[in-house]
Design a protein around this motif. Sequence first.
Motif, PDB file in Angstrom:
ATOM      1  N   ILE A 173       0.850  -1.189   0.000  1.00 27.71           N
ATOM      2  CA  ILE A 173       0.000   0.000   0.000  1.00 27.71           C
ATOM      3  C   ILE A 173       0.885   1.238   0.000  1.00 27.71           C
ATOM      4  O   ILE A 173       1.751   1.409   0.875  1.00 27.71           O
ATOM      5  CB  ILE A 173      -0.938   0.021   1.217  1.00 27.71           C
ATOM      6  N   GLY A 174       0.670   2.096  -0.978  1.00 30.87           N
ATOM      7  CA  GLY A 174       1.463   3.300  -1.129  1.00 30.87           C
ATOM      8  C   GLY A 174       0.766   4.537  -0.600  1.00 30.87           C
ATOM      9  O   GLY A 174      -0.214   4.447   0.143  1.00 30.87           O
ATOM     10  N   PRO A 175       1.232   5.703  -1.001  1.00 31.68           N
ATOM     11  CA  PRO A 175       0.686   6.972  -0.487  1.00 31.68           C
ATOM     12  C   PRO A 175      -0.658   7.321  -1.133  1.00 31.68           C
ATOM     13  O   PRO A 175      -1.021   6.773  -2.181  1.00 31.68           O
ATOM     14  CB  PRO A 175       1.758   7.984  -0.892  1.00 31.68           C
ATOM     15  N   PRO A 176      -1.415   8.241  -0.531  1.00 33.28           N
ATOM     16  CA  PRO A 176      -2.640   8.742  -1.177  1.00 33.28           C
ATOM     17  C   PRO A 176      -2.300   9.364  -2.536  1.00 33.28           C
ATOM     18  O   PRO A 176      -1.180   9.843  -2.749  1.00 33.28           O
ATOM     19  CB  PRO A 176      -3.149   9.804  -0.193  1.00 33.28           C
ATOM     20  N   VAL A 195       1.208  -1.598 -10.827  1.00 27.49           N
ATOM     21  CA  VAL A 195       0.878  -0.448  -9.982  1.00 27.49           C
ATOM     22  C   VAL A 195      -0.513   0.037 -10.380  1.00 27.49           C
ATOM     23  O   VAL A 195      -0.830   0.133 -11.569  1.00 27.49           O
ATOM     24  CB  VAL A 195       1.906   0.695 -10.162  1.00 27.49           C
ATOM     25  N   PHE A 196      -1.337   0.347  -9.383  1.00 30.83           N
ATOM     26  CA  PHE A 196      -2.694   0.789  -9.677  1.00 30.83           C
ATOM     27  C   PHE A 196      -3.231   1.594  -8.499  1.00 30.83           C
ATOM     28  O   PHE A 196      -2.632   1.623  -7.414  1.00 30.83           O
ATOM     29  CB  PHE A 196      -3.611  -0.403  -9.982  1.00 30.83           C
ATOM     30  N   VAL A 197      -4.350   2.266  -8.732  1.00 28.97           N
ATOM     31  CA  VAL A 197      -5.029   3.034  -7.684  1.00 28.97           C
ATOM     32  C   VAL A 197      -6.133   2.167  -7.106  1.00 28.97           C
ATOM     33  O   VAL A 197      -6.932   1.582  -7.850  1.00 28.97           O
ATOM     34  CB  VAL A 197      -5.615   4.351  -8.231  1.00 28.97           C
ATOM     35  N   GLU A 198      -6.184   2.087  -5.776  1.00 29.88           N
ATOM     36  CA  GLU A 198      -7.248   1.352  -5.084  1.00 29.88           C
ATOM     37  C   GLU A 198      -7.742   2.236  -3.960  1.00 29.88           C
ATOM     38  O   GLU A 198      -6.980   2.582  -3.049  1.00 29.88           O
ATOM     39  CB  GLU A 198      -6.714   0.024  -4.548  1.00 29.88           C
ATOM     40  N   GLY A 199      -9.023   2.620  -4.077  1.00 27.18           N
ATOM     41  CA  GLY A 199      -9.531   3.584  -3.120  1.00 27.18           C
ATOM     42  C   GLY A 199      -8.834   4.916  -3.349  1.00 27.18           C
ATOM     43  O   GLY A 199      -8.812   5.442  -4.454  1.00 27.18           O
ATOM     44  N   GLU A 200      -8.211   5.438  -2.320  1.00 22.61           N
ATOM     45  CA  GLU A 200      -7.532   6.728  -2.422  1.00 22.61           C
ATOM     46  C   GLU A 200      -6.016   6.593  -2.520  1.00 22.61           C
ATOM     47  O   GLU A 200      -5.303   7.584  -2.502  1.00 22.61           O
ATOM     48  CB  GLU A 200      -7.876   7.584  -1.193  1.00 22.61           C
ATOM     49  N   ARG A 201      -5.515   5.338  -2.631  1.00 24.72           N
ATOM     50  CA  ARG A 201      -4.070   5.138  -2.554  1.00 24.72           C
ATOM     51  C   ARG A 201      -3.516   4.420  -3.780  1.00 24.72           C
ATOM     52  O   ARG A 201      -4.211   3.656  -4.451  1.00 24.72           O
ATOM     53  CB  ARG A 201      -3.728   4.333  -1.290  1.00 24.72           C
ATOM     54  N   TRP A 202      -2.235   4.675  -4.011  1.00 22.44           N
ATOM     55  CA  TRP A 202      -1.491   3.888  -4.973  1.00 22.44           C
ATOM     56  C   TRP A 202      -1.127   2.546  -4.341  1.00 22.44           C
ATOM     57  O   TRP A 202      -0.826   2.479  -3.149  1.00 22.44           O
ATOM     58  CB  TRP A 202      -0.202   4.608  -5.373  1.00 22.44           C
ATOM     59  N   VAL A 203      -1.179   1.501  -5.128  1.00 21.25           N
ATOM     60  CA  VAL A 203      -0.850   0.160  -4.654  1.00 21.25           C
ATOM     61  C   VAL A 203       0.078  -0.493  -5.678  1.00 21.25           C
ATOM     62  O   VAL A 203      -0.101  -0.319  -6.894  1.00 21.25           O
ATOM     63  CB  VAL A 203      -2.121  -0.712  -4.488  1.00 21.25           C
TER      64      VAL A 203
END
Length: 465
Positions: free
Chosen positions: A372-375, A395-403
Amino acid sequence: MRLSSGSSEALFPHCLEQVASRLEPSEEYLRTLELRAGEVIAALEKAVEQLGLSHVVKALELQGSLARDTWLPDDVDIDIFVLFDSRVSAEELRELTKRISERAAQELGAGLETRYASHPYYVLKLRDLEVEVVPAYRVPSPAQAVTPVDRTPFHTNYVREELSKNPALKRDIRVFKKLLKNLRIYGAETWVGGFSGYLAELLVIRYGGLQRLLREIASWKPGRVFIPPTEEALRFKGAPLVVLDPVDNRRNAAAAVTRDALLKLIAAARLVAQREDLLCCFLEPPRADLDESALREALAAKQFLFVKAESREGMPTDAFKGRLSRVQRKLKSKLEEEGFLVYRAKLLDLKAGPLIAVELDQEDLPPRKKHIGPPVWSANALSFLEKWVRARSPVFVEGERWVAVVPRKHRRASEVAAALLRAYKDFEWHTLDAESLLQHYTRPEDRREIYLWALGLEEWMLCFQ
């Protein structure tokens, strides 16, 4: 049998009369212990005189459950306190007690071991008995205590005075202590997190007997029990259980009790409330006989991680187990952080040395994990993308964060353990598989403990078979 005289409450199950009588020490055994304690005190007095310390040692006194006549026949505490003048420094207190204990050990032909609580104390190892020699200060009141154990003489006097009013409570106390012991929650040591002997005595005294005490416990909720319910007790709000020390209300006598230990006692009390005959079974549960083939089957049927430690510094036993209990909690957290499902973890106190035991859902994790990365609006998003896109990780966006989906550093539970334990350089660590575990722990009593733990049972639970 009525467990406390003068009560108008209903009787406990008849079987409890027999159980309680077996916990009552014989007069002959009591006289033998008092004689042995007297011999040790005489040897300590002689050592004090020979070392020229009579001017700083104010008294030698028998304390603990033997002094209060609340001890269990299979768990005798002989605690002899060396009470010093309060002007003696803490360093001198330790050194002088060591010298006194060494001289007494020579006189008695006993071995000597150093152990630790709030400060070092010494154990005289006689042929069939251990006697703890505890340094403390002679203080005029508990409010002037310098070390935690300075209150102990006041605890002894308080309990003796209360029990002199109702001697039948001694029997209740022994039964309650036995219950706590069988539930594995007897002892204030950090690796137990349970009820001290003094706390057990206070609770029975407070409620006037075991029956009312168990009824009250059945209604308790952790964090909501204040004894007595006063403003002073509310100062300890947040503790699972608050029992003000009657000799010093600045202290919570139940401070060592963990939430898990309290909940186990509440659960047992509620079960007894539903079926009173269970109390007798909890006190004398069926014995689980060791079955070697069943032990090996239990170890093979589930995923376990066993870790044994040896202290490079020859650390005292109590301090060693205290450190290991903290390591066990950190190891559990680290395994969960890495993605393992930890069903349970415990420090097993075995004769051949303590053992960290962990049950997991699986031995190996998949090769990759979600990181789980940063917002998305964070300034750190750019560096996150640069790092993981260049590494060719999804790498992708999930919810409000980069993953990012990234390789795991450690896939095996043993690798996670090894990486964590390297930081504890004062220990030598051994990760044991089932075969090496059984090669090391050969004593029948140790193998029984491992067998029960592998099954996920304690002996009192066999009452439900």
